[in-house]
Structures are given as C-alpha cells and as structure tokens.
Scaffold this active site. Structure first.
Site, PDB file in Angstrom:
ATOM      1  N   ASP A  83     101.175  24.017 124.526  1.00 23.44           N
ATOM      2  CA  ASP A  83     102.627  24.320 124.903  1.00 23.44           C
ATOM      3  C   ASP A  83     102.873  25.968 124.915  1.00 23.44           C
ATOM      4  O   ASP A  83     103.134  26.416 125.910  1.00 23.44           O
ATOM      5  CB  ASP A  83     103.599  23.929 124.152  1.00 23.44           C
ATOM      6  CG  ASP A  83     103.560  22.430 124.074  1.00 23.44           C
ATOM      7  OD1 ASP A  83     102.521  21.674 124.241  1.00 23.44           O
ATOM      8  OD2 ASP A  83     104.337  21.644 123.490  1.00 23.44           O
ATOM      9  N   GLU A  90      99.586  17.864 111.932  1.00 28.04           N
ATOM     10  CA  GLU A  90      99.462  17.945 113.413  1.00 28.04           C
ATOM     11  C   GLU A  90      98.406  19.063 113.975  1.00 28.04           C
ATOM     12  O   GLU A  90      97.730  19.220 114.830  1.00 28.04           O
ATOM     13  CB  GLU A  90     100.750  18.380 113.844  1.00 28.04           C
ATOM     14  CG  GLU A  90     101.078  18.596 115.240  1.00 28.04           C
ATOM     15  CD  GLU A  90     102.492  18.799 115.807  1.00 28.04           C
ATOM     16  OE1 GLU A  90     103.219  19.169 114.811  1.00 28.04           O
ATOM     17  OE2 GLU A  90     102.714  19.086 116.917  1.00 28.04           O
TER      18      GLU A  90
HETATM   19  C1  GLC Z   1     103.130  18.883 121.575  1.00 17.36           C
HETATM   20  C2  GLC Z   1     101.586  19.276 121.492  1.00 17.36           C
HETATM   21  C3  GLC Z   1     100.803  18.294 122.546  1.00 17.36           C
HETATM   22  C4  GLC Z   1     101.083  16.849 122.175  1.00 17.36           C
HETATM   23  C5  GLC Z   1     102.402  16.602 121.894  1.00 17.36           C
HETATM   24  C6  GLC Z   1     102.304  15.195 120.842  1.00 17.36           C
HETATM   25  O1  GLC Z   1     103.871  18.895 122.658  1.00 17.36           O
HETATM   26  O2  GLC Z   1     101.478  20.461 122.033  1.00 17.36           O
HETATM   27  O3  GLC Z   1      99.498  18.620 122.838  1.00 17.36           O
HETATM   28  O4  GLC Z   1     100.607  16.192 123.280  1.00 17.36           O
HETATM   29  O5  GLC Z   1     103.042  17.322 121.044  1.00 17.36           O
HETATM   30  O6  GLC Z   1     101.786  15.437 119.930  1.00 17.36           O
END
Ligand code: GLC
Length: 414
Positions: free
Chosen positions: A161, A385
């Site tokens: 992101d 995460e």
């Molecule tokens: C965030 C991350 C992305 C992921 C999502 C759900 O947006 O940057 O890579 O897929 O979260 O975990």
C-alpha cells in the site's frame, strides 16, 4: 521455548478461527472480508492439513470473478461497518459485492501447490478452476501491460500500500477535493504503523475516480494519473503464467497463448531493471520516471524464474544488514521507516514468495537462511501482520492468516 509442533497447532488454529465459511479473513476486526492474495496464501496453509478446504478457499475467490475476467482485491461477502472503504464506496457490480481493483495474481501458483499436495483429489477441482484462472490472466495481459511489464492502477493493487515506490506519482495527484471520510483502520491498530492521511486521501481519490468511470478499464487508462509498472505485479503475473502453463499441460489443454504471455512478460521484467539503482524498480509509465526503490518486491525475480546475479549479491548484502528476513524497503534508503507498513517492516508473506523463488532457482543456501530467519521471527514474536526488521517486534494486526500459513507451508516445516 515453545516447540515447533505447538506453534504449528497455533497456526492451524488461526486459520480455523479466521474461517468465515468458505473463505478466511486476514485477521478479525482490521480486515473483516476476503482479500485476494491473502486468500491464495491461506489456501496454501490449509493445504498442509485440509486439502479440500484449501480448494474451497480458491473456489470462493473465483466466485467473485467479474464477467470480463477480473478477480477483485476484496470480496465483501457480509457487510461490516468496521472497515472503510466498504462496498458502498466502491460501487461495483460483480457477482459478489467487491472492490474494483485487483491484487498480485498468485492464486494460480497457490492452486498449483494445492494440487501437488494431492493430485488425485485435485484434478477435477483444478480443471474447473483452470479456465477461470486463464481468463483472469488474459484480463491482466489485455489491460495492464506497458512494454511487457504489468502496471498497477492503485497502490492497493500491489498489496504494498504505502511503499515509497508510489511517492512521486502520488505527489503529482491533487486530492484536495476528496471530501470527508472516517478511516477505520486506525481504530484497530496503532496509527504510527499505518499509512498517513496524505496517502489515504489519494487512495480514496483513486477509488472515487474508478467509480465515476464505472470501473471501465479503457476510461481509466485514458484518465487515471496513477499507472506504475511494478515488480510485484510483473513478477507474480509471470510466475502465474508459468504455473498456468504447467497446469494446462497436465490437463491436456492448448497452452500456446500462455507461452506467448511468458515470452512477453520476460521481456517486460527487464524493463524494470534500473541500472543506476542496481535493482528491479517501479517505473511510472506516464512520467517515465523511476521510483528509485529497492523493495522486497525487487527480490521476487526468482519467484518469476528470472535469474539475476546482481540481485543475488544485493540479497546477500541486505541479509547481513538486518537481523531478520528481507525488509520491505532498503534500510539505507531515506524513506526507510522500520514501523510504517510497507516502508521498512518485514512481511513474512513476501519472504515466502522470495524463498520459493530462491529454492526453485537452486539458491538453496539463501532459501534456507530466509526460511530459518522467518521461522525464528514468528517463534519469538508471533503471527503478526508484519515485523520491525531491526528488533523483530510485532506490528499491525495479530493472529494473521497469511503469517500462520507461511509457518505451516514453509518456515516451520521440518
Ligand atoms: C493490507 C496489505 C495488503 C493485504 C491486506 C489484507 O492492505 O497492504 O497486502 O492484502 O492488508 O491483509
């Protein structure tokens, strides 16, 4: 010290707890829907102990496929007010309420792995998915290529992101008229670990534009200020094409179209080589500018079957500079921020993909070192995460589906 068996038990428990019936959420609260590439990794995790459930995960993802072949980045199966931007903001009309963009297309690769776990059980499931996966692949080839490299039309598409790769492109965007909105992510986790408001305004601005243009790819191509050829999209698409070729051949299909894609994408991958940086980089296709970023996605070349001695030297170098697995941004970069999401932290999921690539290309020592470092990180700091690459501290959401899957399928393997 907790044993590997006990950690594997916790990992399975996370997948089961995050199961919402046919699909998993990345983590409860912060991400209450089905995300595209998270789900593909979840399938790989399930495949280690429940192959049938692994297939269901991918099958559910493809139930959200649009008529034109696109497979959305989020499927909003059941509305949840705890997430923004939800289905009402995206305004999409697929078979399941969804976002209007994609994510790195690793589903075909993960489907191949699931099939290899049990080819007898898998053949029929794979045969049913194959035309859908090819249709998505063709959609990407139709709409997203620039000189053979694959472009992203929104930072969220790459799954990275707030990576510094988009800074120059975002700086050219005017988001002053984005209007009022309430973020939900910072209600769940520490705002220092998340993208800034400046970034979010631009993310939402791009969603508003896509909606206004009815998610029409031709119209977006003509109007959008955001179009960046990037290593995540390019390398994962190339890898997917190689796996689709293997799958297609096993099913007795004509794979000549896929072979042509592979050839084109191999050429495209080399257009991402930034000689001055000495690495695979993102390039803004509208301005022609390099991002100048050595990210974790730069190291996905091996995953795509692309060999590069300079990247191998860089990998060895970065592994001596950080005690933990490959970080999302080079620690020497000015933009490096050890806590802020994709601007520094280590993501287990990207290391999994790098590790798979290294192993496939015969770099066994590097592959093992990466897997061991990832295992150590998860053992000590849990199924976060993402992690601070300097001290290993957990960041963002906890009990994360893909971190659990990475442990089961790769890092925690005997
Ligand atoms: C965030 C991350 C992305 C992921 C999502 C759900 O947006 O940057 O890579 O897929 O979260 O975990």
């Amino acid at each position: 010290m907790t044993s590997n068996t006990a950690i594997s038990e916790q990992a399975r428990e996370i997948l089961i707890t995050n199961d919402r019936g046919g699909y998993t959420v990345p983590t409860a609260g912060l991400y209450p829907y089905q995300w595209n590439w998270d789900s593909a990794v979840a399938a790989l995790g399930f495949a280690q102990f429940d192959v049938d459930r692994a297939w269901v995960e991918i099958e559910t993802l493809f139930k959200g496929q649009w008529a034109d072949g696109m497979v959305p980045h989020i499927l909003f199966h059941k509305s949840d007010p705890g997430y923004f931007p939800g289905p009402d903001v995206w305004g999409c009309e697929g078979p399941i309420p969804s976002s209007g963009i994609i994510q790195p297309p690793i589903a075909a690769t993960m489907a191949r792995f699931v099939w290899e776990q049990d080819k007898g059980l898998g053949r029929e499931r794979l045969a049913a998915l194959y035309p859908k996966m090819v249709k998505w692949h063709n959609w990407i080839m139709r709409w997203r290529l620039h000189r053979g490299a694959v472009c992203t039309t929104h930072p969220w598409e790459t799954g990275r992101d707030n990576a510094p790769d988009w800074d120059n492109t975002m700086a050219r965007m005017d988001a002053s008229d984005v209007g009022e909105y309430t973020r939900r992510d910072t209600a769940h986790v520490n705002s220092d670990d998340r993208p800034t408001k400046y970034d979010y305004d631009r993310y939402i601005k791009l969603v508003q534009m896509g909606r206004r243009l009815n998610w029409d790819q031709a119209a977006m191509l003509a109007e959008s200020p955001f179009r960046v050829a990037d290593p995540t999209m390019t390398f994962t698409t190339l890898r997917a094409a190689r796996d689709l070729q293997v799958i297609g051949e096993a099913l007795g299909e004509d794979t000549s179209g896929i072979a042509a894609s592979i050839e084109l994408l191999v050429t495209g991958a080399e257009t991402l080589w930034n000689e001055e940086l000495g690495g695979y980089d993102s390039r803004d296709v509208l301005s022609g500018e390099w991002a100048g970023c050595l990210s974790n996605a730069s190291y996905l070349c091996w995953f795509a079957g692309v060999e590069n001695a300079k990247m191998l030297a860089r990998l060895r170098d970065v592994m001596t500079r950080v005690p933990f697995p490959v970080p999302s941004n080079d620690p020497n970069a000015e933009s490096f921020d050890a806590r802020r999401y994709w601007r520094g932290p280590t993501w287990a999921v990207v290391n999994l993909l790098i590790g798979i690539g290294l192993e496939d290309m015969g770099h066994k020592t590097e592959a093992k070192a990466l897997a061991d470092k990832t295992a150590g990180l998860i053992k000590e700091h849990g199924f976060a995460e993402y992690f601070d690459p300097m001290n290993g501290k957990a960041a963002g959401g906890g009990t994360f589906t893909w971190t659990a899957a990475v442990w089961l399928a790769w890092a925690g393997r005997d």
